[in-house]
Design a protein around this motif. Structure first.
Motif, PDB file in Angstrom:
ATOM      1  N   LEU A 115     -23.885   1.557 -13.455  1.00 35.13           N
ATOM      2  CA  LEU A 115     -24.198   1.713 -14.876  1.00 35.13           C
ATOM      3  C   LEU A 115     -25.532   2.415 -15.070  1.00 35.13           C
ATOM      4  O   LEU A 115     -25.663   3.329 -15.895  1.00 35.13           O
ATOM      5  CB  LEU A 115     -24.227   0.337 -15.558  1.00 35.13           C
ATOM      6  N   LEU A 116     -26.534   2.011 -14.272  1.00 36.55           N
ATOM      7  CA  LEU A 116     -27.896   2.505 -14.495  1.00 36.55           C
ATOM      8  C   LEU A 116     -28.088   3.946 -14.051  1.00 36.55           C
ATOM      9  O   LEU A 116     -28.761   4.723 -14.732  1.00 36.55           O
ATOM     10  CB  LEU A 116     -28.893   1.589 -13.779  1.00 36.55           C
ATOM     11  N   LYS A 119     -26.692   6.493 -16.479  1.00 31.55           N
ATOM     12  CA  LYS A 119     -27.506   6.449 -17.697  1.00 31.55           C
ATOM     13  C   LYS A 119     -28.806   7.218 -17.490  1.00 31.55           C
ATOM     14  O   LYS A 119     -29.243   7.975 -18.375  1.00 31.55           O
ATOM     15  CB  LYS A 119     -27.793   4.982 -18.063  1.00 31.55           C
ATOM     16  N   ALA A 122     -28.180  10.979 -17.324  1.00 40.42           N
ATOM     17  CA  ALA A 122     -27.884  11.575 -18.631  1.00 40.42           C
ATOM     18  C   ALA A 122     -29.139  11.996 -19.375  1.00 40.42           C
ATOM     19  O   ALA A 122     -29.076  12.839 -20.278  1.00 40.42           O
ATOM     20  CB  ALA A 122     -27.073  10.593 -19.479  1.00 40.42           C
ATOM     21  N   ASN A 123     -30.275  11.440 -19.014  1.00 46.68           N
ATOM     22  CA  ASN A 123     -31.546  11.840 -19.616  1.00 46.68           C
ATOM     23  C   ASN A 123     -32.006  13.213 -19.148  1.00 46.68           C
ATOM     24  O   ASN A 123     -32.758  13.909 -19.840  1.00 46.68           O
ATOM     25  CB  ASN A 123     -32.643  10.838 -19.246  1.00 46.68           C
ATOM     26  N   ASP A 208     -31.611  -1.877 -23.442  1.00 46.68           N
ATOM     27  CA  ASP A 208     -31.041  -1.363 -22.195  1.00 46.68           C
ATOM     28  C   ASP A 208     -31.019   0.167 -22.136  1.00 46.68           C
ATOM     29  O   ASP A 208     -30.303   0.753 -21.316  1.00 46.68           O
ATOM     30  CB  ASP A 208     -29.630  -1.918 -21.934  1.00 46.68           C
ATOM     31  N   GLU A 209     -31.824   0.813 -22.987  1.00 42.93           N
ATOM     32  CA  GLU A 209     -32.002   2.252 -22.853  1.00 42.93           C
ATOM     33  C   GLU A 209     -33.078   2.517 -21.811  1.00 42.93           C
ATOM     34  O   GLU A 209     -33.869   1.633 -21.461  1.00 42.93           O
ATOM     35  CB  GLU A 209     -32.394   2.869 -24.201  1.00 42.93           C
ATOM     36  N   ILE A 210     -33.110   3.758 -21.328  1.00 41.19           N
ATOM     37  CA  ILE A 210     -34.066   4.141 -20.290  1.00 41.19           C
ATOM     38  C   ILE A 210     -35.373   4.588 -20.927  1.00 41.19           C
ATOM     39  O   ILE A 210     -35.386   5.459 -21.798  1.00 41.19           O
ATOM     40  CB  ILE A 210     -33.506   5.288 -19.411  1.00 41.19           C
ATOM     41  N   TRP A 250     -22.096  13.848 -12.364  1.00 36.27           N
ATOM     42  CA  TRP A 250     -23.133  14.487 -13.188  1.00 36.27           C
ATOM     43  C   TRP A 250     -22.885  15.989 -13.261  1.00 36.27           C
ATOM     44  O   TRP A 250     -22.975  16.601 -14.341  1.00 36.27           O
ATOM     45  CB  TRP A 250     -24.499  14.174 -12.567  1.00 36.27           C
TER      46      TRP A 250
END
Length: 343
Positions: A115-116, A119, A122-123, A208-210, A250
């Motif tokens: 999950l992490l 995420k 994606a940044n 839970d956002e980065i 990705w």
């Protein structure tokens, strides 16, 4: 007779005074949070039940104005970065939002990684859109820049730390390999890069956002660079199959216009460049900056380098050199150090 304050104690005292006299915040005491590979130190204090991070960034070594400028640029693009509340560029002090205690590196588990990591990946395309700040274009990861970074390996790891005497053939091999690695970095599409986008520079926020920190060294460089920082992190070790799957997903989502085989080769060569540099930096942190704890991360970094180089015939001789000449000497020195410490 009073013992004179050390440089760090004096800086902390000055930071405390600055907060109370020159900002809108009240600080009763500063609690040390952490330092990093540079010379910045982070403190936490409470103002009206709000936790604040105070940063000591000595201006002779740290570029606070660049940090603030990049923070603004990232925030405008939608990246979660700490809000800057107050700063003094001349003294190298600033106050920023406290992102809490949940380091990405601490939250990672076998169960959470799937999950992490996507995420965090994606940044990266958002970060890549940040090519400039209000101060102007970001520095470019160019020919001279790469040469300086690659030289850290020979100067600090091989020379200063291991004191290896290289043969003429080995010297020529390194020159050739470094040139090929550099050229592969330079031919890649260019994008904005954080440059240290790894598990210790990411936070998991309440939603839970980065959250992203430590971005003052942002430049314009190879499109695969931040993915290497994240997926081949010197402080993390994940199965190769899992890392490859994260990378492929990705690529398929954001970079399908580039053939996979070429994209993977770009990723591996940037990995070589980054791990060559980092191994040298870890040695320099010990010798120059008296931070010996980073030595323990050199073997893992060299393992990455060996694996990356072994995949390509043009780097096979370099892979053998690192595996048979460099890594054994590093392990010998670390074992000797550990024995001396424990005795």
């Amino acid at each position: 007779m009073e013992t004179p304050l050390t440089f760090k104690q004096l800086r902390q005292q000055q930071l405390h005074i600055w907060i109370n006299q020159n900002t809108d915040f009240d600080c009763q005491s500063l609690e040390i949070v952490a330092g990093d590979a540079g010379f910045r130190r982070y403190f936490r204090f409470v103002h009206h039940e709000q936790s604040i991070i105070a940063v000591d960034a000595p201006p002779k070594s740290e570029n606070t104005s660049q940090y603030i400028a990049v923070a603004q640029s990232y925030r405008e693009k939608g990246i979660n970065v700490p809000e800057i509340y107050a700063y003094d560029l001349a003294q190298g002090f600033y106050l920023q939002q406290d992102f809490g205690h949940r380091l990405f590196s601490d939250i990672l588990t076998v169960d959470s990684s799937d999950l992490l990591y996507p995420k965090a990946l994606a940044n990266i395309p958002i970060i890549q859109s940040c090519l400039s700040t209000e101060k102007g274009p970001l520095p470019v990861f160019n020919d001279a820049f790469i040469d300086r970074e690659l030289s850290l390996f020979t100067d600090w790891l091989l020379g200063q730390y291991l004191q290896l005497r290289l043969t003429v053939a080995e010297q020529n091999m390194l020159i050739k390999v470094f040139t090929e690695v550099k050229n592969t970095c330079l031919i890649q599409p260019k994008a904005g890069i954080h440059r240290d986008y790894h598990s210790r520079n990411l936070m998991l926020l309440e939603n839970d956002e980065i959250g992203v920190i430590d971005f003052q060294d942002a430049v314009v460089g190879p499109i695969t660079y931040d993915a290497v920082s994240l997926l081949r992190d010197s402080y993390q070790d994940w199965p190769k199959v899992k890392v490859l799957q994260w990378l492929q997903n990705w690529h398929a989502e954001y970079y399908v216009q580039y053939p996979w085989a070429e994209f993977k080769m770009w990723f591996d060569c940037v990995g070589m460049q980054r791990h060559i540099k980092i191994a040298g930096i870890f040695a320099r942190l010990c010798i120059r900056d008296n931070k010996p704890s980073f030595l323990a991360d050199i073997p893992h970094t060299l393992d990455y380098l060996i694996d990356e180089a072994s995949q390509y015939p043009e780097y096979s001789e370099f892979a053998i050199f690192v595996r048979e000449r460099v890594l054994p000497d590093v392990l010998l020195k670390l074992n000797a150090k550990n024995k001396a410490t424990s005795s």
